[in-house]
Design an enzyme around this catalytic site. Structure first.
Site, short mmCIF file in Angstrom:
data_model
loop_
_atom_site.label_atom_id
_atom_site.label_comp_id
_atom_site.label_asym_id
_atom_site.label_seq_id
_atom_site.Cartn_x
_atom_site.Cartn_y
_atom_site.Cartn_z
N ASP A 1 0.84 -1.20 0.00
CA ASP A 1 0.00 0.00 0.00
C ASP A 1 0.87 1.25 0.00
O ASP A 1 1.53 1.56 0.98
CB ASP A 1 -0.90 0.00 1.25
CG ASP A 1 -1.85 1.19 1.23
OD1 ASP A 1 -2.97 1.03 0.71
OD2 ASP A 1 -1.46 2.27 1.72
N TYR B 224 3.35 9.75 -0.66
CA TYR B 224 4.44 9.16 0.16
C TYR B 224 5.81 9.35 -0.50
O TYR B 224 6.84 9.07 0.11
CB TYR B 224 4.22 7.66 0.39
CG TYR B 224 2.93 7.24 1.07
CD1 TYR B 224 2.08 8.16 1.67
CD2 TYR B 224 2.57 5.89 1.12
CE1 TYR B 224 0.90 7.75 2.28
CE2 TYR B 224 1.39 5.48 1.73
CZ TYR B 224 0.57 6.41 2.30
OH TYR B 224 -0.60 5.99 2.90
N LYS C 255 -2.58 6.08 -4.39
CA LYS C 255 -3.66 7.03 -4.07
C LYS C 255 -3.48 8.37 -4.76
O LYS C 255 -2.34 8.82 -4.97
CB LYS C 255 -3.72 7.25 -2.54
CG LYS C 255 -3.72 5.95 -1.76
CD LYS C 255 -3.90 6.14 -0.26
CE LYS C 255 -3.62 4.83 0.46
NZ LYS C 255 -2.19 4.63 0.79
N HIS D 216 -7.30 9.91 -1.87
CA HIS D 216 -6.57 9.87 -0.60
C HIS D 216 -7.35 10.54 0.55
O HIS D 216 -7.39 10.01 1.66
CB HIS D 216 -5.20 10.53 -0.77
CG HIS D 216 -4.17 10.02 0.18
ND1 HIS D 216 -2.83 9.92 -0.13
CD2 HIS D 216 -4.27 9.59 1.45
CE1 HIS D 216 -2.17 9.45 0.92
NE2 HIS D 216 -3.02 9.24 1.90
#
Ligand code: A2P
Length: 271
Positions: free
Chosen positions: A45, A50, A75, A108
């Site tokens: 994930d 990120y 996301k 997100h």
């Protein structure tokens, strides 16, 4: 249940019930993903926000595991939702991951414009750029609004869920609408690991507190995404299938809820 157990989504695809989360894994991401894949994880994930999709992609490639055996989630970031940039954002994520498709693409956060973004994701799903689509950090009110405006019910809602933070109302709504819940920060970013009740249960089953928490979530039919960059913890966090919590211990765990978030509140976030 075992390491390979998958949950069926409302679009008839399936997803492994344990994933490696890589939020804040930074420069350790590639190594963590390689270790996870070595120890039987088949679900990773990540997210554009990120900033580690390249590292995830490199690890997948280097692992030599066939693409179709690994479930990859990424996301859509808030800025791309607000800027109506969904299609280019997914293409950019795919480029970074070095993949032709992701298994799951999530909104997100419920940022302004999420309804439009989701309608575009429905098209991207039809085109095969993502197999399943869903949302993250949606409360019941966001889901009710979304469902009144789109064609497909999201397959997944990924929300903060751990012993201190259970949003029962949203979870119940998701159950009724066949939306699978994924728990982010299942360990409360570490905050739940020293709880004395969980420690007592852990002693009884001769497991770690992390394992008790993850098993409790799995028995509640919630998919878990524990993050770790340490190999021994990565192993521990998927070693959840040789014990079962009794109803009594499940109830003890359920009583720990304080509606206390470690992360932002989806009704009131400023990013
Ligand atoms: P680390 O990555 O250094 O191993 P969450 O998934 O709830 O956000 O929790 C992640 C945090 O918990 C990270 O700080 C991670 O640290 C730590 N962690 C993950 N798995 C374990 C474990 N099995 N035992 C103790 N700490 C853990």
């Amino acid at each position: 249940m075992n390491k390979n157990t998958r949950v069926k989504l409302n679009d008839d695809l399936t997803m492994p019930v344990v994933a490696l989360g890589v939020w804040q894994s930074h420069e350790d991401t590639k190594n963590a993903v390689l270790n996870a894949l070595k120890h039987g994880y088949r679900h990773i994930d990540t997210a554009a926000a990120y900033h580690n999709e390249e590292a995830v992609g490199e690890a997948i490639k280097e692992s030599g595991i066939p693409r179709n055996e690994i479930f990859i989630t990424t996301k859509l970031w808030n800025e791309d939702i607000r800027n109506r940039n969904t299609r280019d954002a997914l293409k950019s994520s795919l480029d970074k991951l070095g993949l032709d498709y992701v298994d799951l693409y999530l909104i997100h956060w419920p940022a302004e414009g999420y309804e439009e973004a989701y309608l575009e994701m429905e098209k991207l799903q039809e085109e095969g750029l993502t197999r399943s689509i869903g949302v993250s950090n949606f409360r019941k009110s966001h889901l009710e609004n979304l469902l009144s405006k789109v064609n497909k019910i999201p397959s997944v809602n990924q929300i903060e869920t751990n012993p201190q933070m259970v949003d029962e109302e949203t979870i119940q709504f998701c159950k009724e609408n066949k939306i699978v819940i994924e728990a982010w920060s299942p360990l409360g970013s570490g905050a739940c690991l020293n709880d004395s009740t969980i420690q007592e249960i852990a002693d009884k089953y001769q497991k770690s507190t992390a394992q008790i928490i993850l098993r409790w979530l799995l028995q509640k039919r919630i998919v878990v995404l524990p993050k770790s960059v340490h190999e021994e913890r990565i192993i521990e966090n998927i070693d959840l299938f040789d014990f079962e919590l009794s109803e009594e211990d499940m109830n003890l765990m359920n009583q720990l809820n304080q509606h206390r978030r470690t992360g932002p509140n989806p009704d009131n976030f400023d990013f």
